[in-house]
Design a protein around this motif. Structure first.
Motif, short mmCIF file in Angstrom:
data_model
loop_
_atom_site.label_atom_id
_atom_site.label_comp_id
_atom_site.label_asym_id
_atom_site.label_seq_id
_atom_site.Cartn_x
_atom_site.Cartn_y
_atom_site.Cartn_z
N UNK A 3 -111.44 50.05 -18.02
CA UNK A 3 -112.15 49.27 -16.99
C UNK A 3 -111.58 47.86 -16.89
N UNK A 4 -111.24 47.29 -18.04
CA UNK A 4 -110.66 45.93 -18.07
C UNK A 4 -109.39 45.87 -17.23
N UNK A 5 -108.46 46.78 -17.51
CA UNK A 5 -107.17 46.69 -16.82
C UNK A 5 -107.30 47.00 -15.32
N UNK A 6 -108.22 47.92 -14.98
CA UNK A 6 -108.45 48.20 -13.55
C UNK A 6 -108.94 46.92 -12.85
N UNK A 7 -109.83 46.20 -13.52
CA UNK A 7 -110.39 44.96 -12.94
C UNK A 7 -109.31 43.87 -12.85
N UNK A 8 -108.52 43.74 -13.91
CA UNK A 8 -107.47 42.71 -13.91
C UNK A 8 -106.48 42.99 -12.77
N UNK A 9 -106.09 44.27 -12.61
CA UNK A 9 -105.12 44.61 -11.57
C UNK A 9 -105.70 44.29 -10.19
N UNK A 10 -106.98 44.60 -9.98
CA UNK A 10 -107.54 44.35 -8.64
C UNK A 10 -107.82 42.87 -8.40
N UNK A 11 -108.13 42.11 -9.45
CA UNK A 11 -108.50 40.70 -9.23
C UNK A 11 -107.34 39.72 -9.41
N UNK A 12 -106.45 40.00 -10.35
CA UNK A 12 -105.36 39.05 -10.64
C UNK A 12 -103.99 39.59 -10.26
N UNK A 13 -103.83 40.93 -10.30
CA UNK A 13 -102.53 41.54 -10.05
C UNK A 13 -102.06 42.32 -11.29
N UNK A 60 -103.37 49.67 -29.62
CA UNK A 60 -102.88 50.95 -29.06
C UNK A 60 -103.48 51.21 -27.67
N UNK A 61 -104.81 51.05 -27.57
CA UNK A 61 -105.49 51.35 -26.29
C UNK A 61 -105.01 50.43 -25.18
N UNK A 62 -104.90 49.14 -25.49
CA UNK A 62 -104.44 48.19 -24.46
C UNK A 62 -103.00 48.48 -24.06
N UNK A 63 -102.18 48.84 -25.05
CA UNK A 63 -100.77 49.15 -24.76
C UNK A 63 -100.67 50.41 -23.89
N UNK A 64 -101.40 51.45 -24.27
CA UNK A 64 -101.34 52.71 -23.51
C UNK A 64 -101.77 52.48 -22.07
N UNK A 65 -102.76 51.65 -21.88
CA UNK A 65 -103.28 51.43 -20.53
C UNK A 65 -102.33 50.57 -19.70
N UNK A 66 -101.85 49.48 -20.29
CA UNK A 66 -100.99 48.57 -19.51
C UNK A 66 -99.60 49.18 -19.27
N UNK A 67 -99.20 50.09 -20.15
CA UNK A 67 -97.84 50.64 -20.05
C UNK A 67 -97.63 51.38 -18.73
N UNK A 68 -98.72 51.94 -18.19
CA UNK A 68 -98.56 52.71 -16.93
C UNK A 68 -98.02 51.82 -15.82
N UNK A 69 -98.66 50.65 -15.64
CA UNK A 69 -98.20 49.78 -14.55
C UNK A 69 -96.89 49.09 -14.92
N UNK A 70 -96.68 48.81 -16.21
CA UNK A 70 -95.40 48.19 -16.61
C UNK A 70 -94.23 49.16 -16.38
N UNK A 71 -94.48 50.45 -16.63
CA UNK A 71 -93.41 51.43 -16.41
C UNK A 71 -93.02 51.49 -14.94
N UNK A 72 -94.05 51.45 -14.08
CA UNK A 72 -93.78 51.48 -12.62
C UNK A 72 -92.95 50.26 -12.22
N UNK A 73 -93.31 49.10 -12.82
CA UNK A 73 -92.60 47.85 -12.49
C UNK A 73 -91.24 47.78 -13.19
N UNK A 74 -91.02 48.68 -14.13
CA UNK A 74 -89.82 48.68 -14.98
C UNK A 74 -89.60 47.31 -15.64
N UNK A 75 -90.72 46.72 -16.03
CA UNK A 75 -90.65 45.42 -16.72
C UNK A 75 -91.96 45.19 -17.46
N UNK A 76 -91.87 44.66 -18.65
CA UNK A 76 -93.09 44.28 -19.37
C UNK A 76 -92.77 43.66 -20.71
N UNK A 77 -93.71 42.88 -21.17
CA UNK A 77 -93.60 42.24 -22.49
C UNK A 77 -94.91 42.46 -23.22
N UNK A 78 -94.85 43.08 -24.40
CA UNK A 78 -96.05 43.29 -25.21
C UNK A 78 -95.84 42.60 -26.55
#
Ligand code: NAP
Length: 244
Positions: free
Chosen positions: A69-79, A116-134
């Motif tokens: 729920x956190x990452x869904x909200x962050x994506x819709x509110x901040x990007x 682990x949970x935060x990584x698994x969730x954020x990785x989906x959008x980072x993979x699409x963007x082909x960029x990310x820093x964890x």
């Protein structure tokens, strides 16, 4: 121009201590920062020190539904987040013979499963963007062990295995994952340590003092920057030389 202009950065455990400093440092370099804590009010206390470019979010990082729920909200509110800092952490100290199952389980759940949970969730959008820093905030205790902190040390050691595995799984998608291992840093977490212990740490460390949150944040920003693109799966120890 700051290094993180227009980038969305998620910092867990941002209500105080090291996480607050990290959130403020990213914001100072232009990022839109999601400040995450167990309650929105706690996270808001940090967001208020930043202004319009920060938003407060409540999340229990050990809970799958809460994290999703956190990452869904962050994506819709901040990007879409470019940077995730897994900084949320707790201690429940005790000697092994007296440690309750719940003290073991809770510390592993927040400190290790949370990352682990935060990584698994954020990785989906980072993979699409082909960029990310964890960046995972571990501890020197994960490298050395600590009497009275078997649960905490195990959780922090586990973060090293997670960090290297994430680096290997996502490296080809432009995502890096690194850990930092702070020594003893002056925050709420270390506030109640005996004064003699703190004095002995300050005496033993070549730097001659305990660390401060301002000693940690710049290293996190470097690992999150474009400049660190060829660094992955590594641990940077920031302890004033204590473990030398
Ligand atoms: P702190 O002052 O105790 O702050 C802990 C943060 O984690 C708070 O923002 C807290 O939010 C958040 N948190 C706790 N449980 C959570 C959960 N279930 N879900 C989401 N957020 C949660 O700690 P700190 O000293 O700044 O430490 C930050 C990180 O650095 C931790 O991972 C810690 O293990 C690590 N570290 C600290 C030291 C040190 O000496 N201080 C050394 C090495 C590593 P609330 O305010 O809502 O409770």
């Amino acid at each position: 121009m700051g290094r993180f202009e227009e980038k969305v950065v998620v910092v867990t455990g941002a209500s105080r201590g090291i996480g607050r400093e990290i959130a403020q440092a990213f914001a100072a370099e232009g990022a839109r920062v999601a400040c995450v804590a167990t309650t929105e009010a706690a996270a808001q206390a940090t967001a208020d020190t930043i202004g319009d470019t920060a938003k407060a979010y409540a999340c229990d990082v050990s809970d799958t539904a809460s994290v999703e729920a956190l990452f869904a909200k962050v994506i819709s509110e901040l990007g879409t987040p470019t940077v995730l800092v897994n900084n949320a952490g707790i201690t429940r100290d005790g000697l092994i013979l007296r440690m309750k199952d719940d003290d073991w389980d809770r510390v592993i759940a927040v400190n290790l499963k949370g990352a682990f949970l935060c990584t698994r969730t954020v990785a989906k959008s980072m993979m699409k963007a082909r960029y990310g820093r964890i960046i995972n905030v571990s501890s020197i205790v994960g490298q050395t062990g600590q009497a009275g902190q078997a649960n905490y040390a195990a959780s922090k050691a586990g973060l090293f295995g997670l960090t290297m595995s994430v680096a290997k799984e996502f490296g080809s998608r432009g995502i890096t994952c690194n850990a930092i291992a702070p020594g003893f840093i002056e925050t709420d977490m270390t506030h109640d340590l005996p004064a003699e212990f703190k004095e002995s740490v300050a005496k033993t460390a070549p730097a001659g003092r305990l660390g401060r949150p301002t000693d940690i944040a710049p290293a996190i920003l470097f690992l999150a920057s474009e400049d660190a693109g060829y660094i992955t799966g590594q641990t940077l120890t920031i302890d004033g030389g204590l473990t030398l």
